[in-house]
Design a protein around this motif. Structure first.
Motif, PDB file in Angstrom:
ATOM      1  N   SER A 165       0.841  -1.188   0.000  1.00  0.00           N
ATOM      2  CA  SER A 165       0.000   0.000   0.000  1.00  0.00           C
ATOM      3  C   SER A 165       0.881   1.244   0.000  1.00  0.00           C
ATOM      4  N   ALA A 166       1.894   1.218   0.851  1.00  0.00           N
ATOM      5  CA  ALA A 166       2.806   2.361   0.933  1.00  0.00           C
ATOM      6  C   ALA A 166       3.552   2.546  -0.386  1.00  0.00           C
ATOM      7  N   ALA A 167       4.043   1.436  -0.921  1.00  0.00           N
ATOM      8  CA  ALA A 167       4.803   1.509  -2.175  1.00  0.00           C
ATOM      9  C   ALA A 167       3.936   2.096  -3.285  1.00  0.00           C
ATOM     10  N   PHE A 168       2.681   1.699  -3.275  1.00  0.00           N
ATOM     11  CA  PHE A 168       1.772   2.194  -4.319  1.00  0.00           C
ATOM     12  C   PHE A 168       1.607   3.715  -4.219  1.00  0.00           C
ATOM     13  N   LEU A 169       1.361   4.176  -3.004  1.00  0.00           N
ATOM     14  CA  LEU A 169       1.159   5.615  -2.829  1.00  0.00           C
ATOM     15  C   LEU A 169       2.428   6.394  -3.173  1.00  0.00           C
ATOM     16  N   LEU A 170       3.568   5.859  -2.781  1.00  0.00           N
ATOM     17  CA  LEU A 170       4.833   6.529  -3.084  1.00  0.00           C
ATOM     18  C   LEU A 170       5.046   6.592  -4.592  1.00  0.00           C
ATOM     19  N   LYS A 171       4.753   5.494  -5.246  1.00  0.00           N
ATOM     20  CA  LYS A 171       4.944   5.416  -6.697  1.00  0.00           C
ATOM     21  C   LYS A 171       4.048   6.424  -7.415  1.00  0.00           C
ATOM     22  N   ARG A 172       2.892   6.660  -6.818  1.00  0.00           N
ATOM     23  CA  ARG A 172       1.972   7.630  -7.399  1.00  0.00           C
ATOM     24  C   ARG A 172       2.415   9.069  -7.135  1.00  0.00           C
ATOM     25  N   GLY A 173       3.470   9.182  -6.348  1.00  0.00           N
ATOM     26  CA  GLY A 173       4.011  10.511  -6.120  1.00  0.00           C
ATOM     27  C   GLY A 173       3.575  11.210  -4.843  1.00  0.00           C
ATOM     28  N   TYR A 174       2.772  10.534  -4.029  1.00  0.00           N
ATOM     29  CA  TYR A 174       2.338  11.167  -2.781  1.00  0.00           C
ATOM     30  C   TYR A 174       3.499  11.184  -1.800  1.00  0.00           C
ATOM     31  N   ARG A 175       3.598  12.274  -1.061  1.00  0.00           N
ATOM     32  CA  ARG A 175       4.707  12.400  -0.107  1.00  0.00           C
ATOM     33  C   ARG A 175       4.248  12.811   1.287  1.00  0.00           C
ATOM     34  N   ARG A 176       3.143  13.499   1.355  1.00  0.00           N
ATOM     35  CA  ARG A 176       2.648  13.911   2.680  1.00  0.00           C
ATOM     36  C   ARG A 176       1.464  13.015   3.034  1.00  0.00           C
ATOM     37  N   ILE A 177       1.816  11.897   3.632  1.00  0.00           N
ATOM     38  CA  ILE A 177       0.830  10.844   3.850  1.00  0.00           C
ATOM     39  C   ILE A 177       0.415  10.726   5.305  1.00  0.00           C
ATOM     40  N   GLY A 178      -0.896  10.547   5.505  1.00  0.00           N
ATOM     41  CA  GLY A 178      -1.423  10.392   6.862  1.00  0.00           C
ATOM     42  C   GLY A 178      -2.135   9.056   7.018  1.00  0.00           C
ATOM     43  N   TYR A 179      -2.556   8.779   8.233  1.00  0.00           N
ATOM     44  CA  TYR A 179      -3.215   7.502   8.512  1.00  0.00           C
ATOM     45  C   TYR A 179      -4.421   7.718   9.412  1.00  0.00           C
ATOM     46  N   VAL A 180      -5.485   7.022   9.100  1.00  0.00           N
ATOM     47  CA  VAL A 180      -6.652   7.025   9.983  1.00  0.00           C
ATOM     48  C   VAL A 180      -6.993   5.578  10.306  1.00  0.00           C
ATOM     49  N   GLY A 181      -6.991   5.269  11.579  1.00  0.00           N
ATOM     50  CA  GLY A 181      -7.229   3.871  11.945  1.00  0.00           C
ATOM     51  C   GLY A 181      -8.076   3.715  13.186  1.00  0.00           C
ATOM     52  N   HIS A 182      -8.446   2.459  13.438  1.00  0.00           N
ATOM     53  CA  HIS A 182      -9.208   2.168  14.644  1.00  0.00           C
ATOM     54  C   HIS A 182      -8.266   1.541  15.667  1.00  0.00           C
ATOM     55  N   ASP A 183      -8.795   1.122  16.758  1.00  0.00           N
ATOM     56  CA  ASP A 183      -8.018   0.585  17.865  1.00  0.00           C
ATOM     57  C   ASP A 183      -7.067  -0.546  17.437  1.00  0.00           C
ATOM     58  N   LEU A 184      -5.773  -0.225  17.396  1.00  0.00           N
ATOM     59  CA  LEU A 184      -4.804  -1.195  16.863  1.00  0.00           C
ATOM     60  C   LEU A 184      -4.296  -2.189  17.890  1.00  0.00           C
ATOM     61  N   PRO A 235      -3.668  19.956   7.641  1.00  0.00           N
ATOM     62  CA  PRO A 235      -4.496  20.178   6.444  1.00  0.00           C
ATOM     63  C   PRO A 235      -3.808  19.837   5.122  1.00  0.00           C
ATOM     64  N   ASP A 236      -2.493  19.899   5.106  1.00  0.00           N
ATOM     65  CA  ASP A 236      -1.829  19.794   3.804  1.00  0.00           C
ATOM     66  C   ASP A 236      -1.377  18.381   3.422  1.00  0.00           C
ATOM     67  N   LEU A 237      -2.111  17.398   3.821  1.00  0.00           N
ATOM     68  CA  LEU A 237      -1.767  16.024   3.427  1.00  0.00           C
ATOM     69  C   LEU A 237      -2.140  15.825   1.961  1.00  0.00           C
ATOM     70  N   ASP A 238      -1.452  14.918   1.306  1.00  0.00           N
ATOM     71  CA  ASP A 238      -1.877  14.634  -0.066  1.00  0.00           C
ATOM     72  C   ASP A 238      -2.445  13.223  -0.217  1.00  0.00           C
TER      73      ASP A 238
END
Lengths: 332, 332
Positions: B174-193, B244-247
């Motif tokens: 998943s990370a590799a895919f987003l990086l390959k697409r050029g995203y650099r300011r990445i955030g995460y939203v999750g539930h109780d891990l 606010p500036d996540l991509d």
DNA sequence: CAGCGGATTGGTAGCGCTGCCAAAAAGTCA
DNA sequence: TGACTTTTTGGCAGCGCTACCAATCCGCTG
């Protein structure tokens, strides 16, 4: 890894190790009958030491009545049934009952076969969806002597216990709501109704109500197969292709309605000004939509809970109406 | 219709009625051993006439090995587990096995207690989610001698059989895919891990991969409680308020991602140009969205099927990697 | 101190079915 | 037809536990 050794410790061995009789061990373990604190400790120590795990199969055979509850449900894809199971399993686990299940795929013949298989486990109760069963199933359940709980429907005669709400009333109120809002050219998008008889009941009452108010259903689109978001989307697309000037659409459930919502989003159809959407079930997802879904919220988890409680309490035959709630969302 | 509260018919009564011995009836009913066609008819006629339903409790006790398969699952709200049950139950029913289940609510202590309760039914196999179990659970399962299947995870050492895929690999890809697409300011939203350890594994691998590529995770928002569409929406709202500036945002699963999608729709945040969204699970709903969800599709039903097949076939210990599929949707 | 009633405890039939074994029936072959 | 197989069949001992009943123990009374 290698072959495991079948080292089953029996109650007799525990009794021997603890230096007491078998029945004493049995009494301590079930906390039933009387025994001294000292005995209790000796037994528990032996249980711990030997890693004894009671054999419920033997226990059930020896005693009258089992603590198994059998669920014969139509589907696990439709979130309705996992929700019911969830409600029920919590109560059953608290009371040391064990849930057993099998899935009929909405096939009455399969229901009969699976019910028979279930009965072979001599459950305390069998829980089924709705009232529509084959004669064979009914006869078998009647003869079994175990409790029978029919879930999620109240439009019909219960064999024993019934817990749920009226699907006919749900269809009726949905229609009344749309009519009251002023919609007159109403369509329907649904999934296979011949199998899902509860959806069929909602639909027929919905139609009757429209008819009675002089605004009969204008168009319908029934998709083969189970309900799904994709089918909802596809269904609405087809319905509108065939009858573009509808002002509201009733969906067989929220999944289907969400698909319709997505179709409108994709096609730029504004909701509800151009087209109103109404669902059924009141899934959580509907609340999180940009426009909360107008729908009917059904007490799925509660149905499971109440059903389980009645079984655990060995309540007399009865029909419990849990009702439902009309959610006045933003899509209709 | 005779509503006789009939005492349960036993095999002995069938034998008597058919004029044959008990073991002959048993053989005919199980279609095991040899008997003549004539005998078969006589027995079946008697079974029919008396309405005999075999008692599997007694049968299981008398024979070695049961046909029960126990599922100890974390939740029924998360569609993942109903999907697994669905795949498994189809296979089990075909093979005349019976599924039993209980729900742990992601609580390891409860898992231990429920596993113990399950073992009391002497199942042919116990199926659990993942590799993280208490020492007590592991010890008990090891000692039980029954087959153990760990589902939906491959990042760890299996007790016996494991069926699923690598959550770490899923996070990585998943990370590799987003990086390959050029995203650099990445955030995460999750539930109780802390409870859903598989989601935790995905997240940590996701972060490691970002880090390794010089674009460490910028922000995260973890919500208490289970995953849900509403929590996803709320989570993204909070995350963006804070940063606010996540991509791009990676969600712990599709439900959460859908919530995020709804938030963007409601706020007019354009996807993916302003913000990319990536999920996990590959639910059908993702395909029906106006913009198909970019996600990873996991083989949930197949996991259940394969697991059941291995148990039925009494296969040797093994880990089966079913892999997963990255869905290159339109949201990232 | 015998007598009593209640608290504890152990012995032991089953629960309904399967697995094993030997007996009975049915075939086979020379 | 007789000796030998093979197929069918019935009897019955458990599987591990609970329910029932009788035996034992204990603390008190009168």
């Amino acid at each position: 890894m290698e072959l495991k050794q079948q080292v089953t410790v029996t109650l007799a061995e525990v009794a021997e190790a603890a230096g007491v009789g078998e029945s004493t061990v049995s009494r301590v373990l079930r906390n039933h009958g009387s025994f001294s604190g000292k005995t209790r400790e000796r037994v528990m120590a032996a249980v711990e030491r030997l890693g004894y795990v009671p054999n419920r199969i033997a226990g059930t055979l020896a005693s009258t009545g089992s603590r198994l509850v059998a669920f014969v449900i139509p589907s696990l894809s439709n979130i309705v049934f996992p929700d019911v199971l969830r409600g029920a399993s919590a109560v059953l686990e608290e009371n040391r009952y064990q849930a057993v299940f099998s899935v009929t795929d909405y096939d009455p013949g399969k229901e009969e076969a699976l019910a028979a298989a279930m009965l072979a486990w001599r459950p305390a109760a069998v829980m089924l969806a709705g009232y529509e069963h084959t004669d064979g199933t009914v006869k078998m359940l009647r003869a079994s002597g175990c409790r029978v709980v029919e879930l999620l429907d109240l439009d019909g005669d219960a064999l024993d216990i019934a817990v749920g709400f009226s699907n006919r009333a749900a269809g009726r109120e949905s229609a009344a709501f749309l009519l009251k809002r002023g919609y007159r050219r109403i369509g329907y998008v649904g999934h296979d109704l011949s199998r899902d008889t509860r959806a069929g009941k909602r639909f027929s009452s919905f139609c009757e109500t429209l008819q009675a108010h002089g605004a009969p259903l204008v168009a319908r689109e029934i998709l083969a197969g189970a309900s799904s978001v994709e089918n909802g989307r596809l269904g609405l697309e087809r319905l509108l292709a065939q009858t573009p000037d509808l002002d509201a659409v009733y969906f067989s459930n929220d999944d289907m309605a969400l698909g319709g919502y997505f179709h409108c989003l994709a096609e730029g159809i504004s909701i509800p000004s151009k087209l109103a959407i109404f669902g059924y079930n009141g899934l959580d997802i509907g609340r999180a939509m940009p426009q909360p879904l107008s729908t009917i919220r059904t007490p799925r988890v509660a149905t499971g809970q109440i059903a389980a409680q009645l079984v655990v309490a060995n309540a007399p035959p009865q029909a419990v109406d849990l009702g439902f709630e009309l959610i006045d969302g933003a899509t209709a």
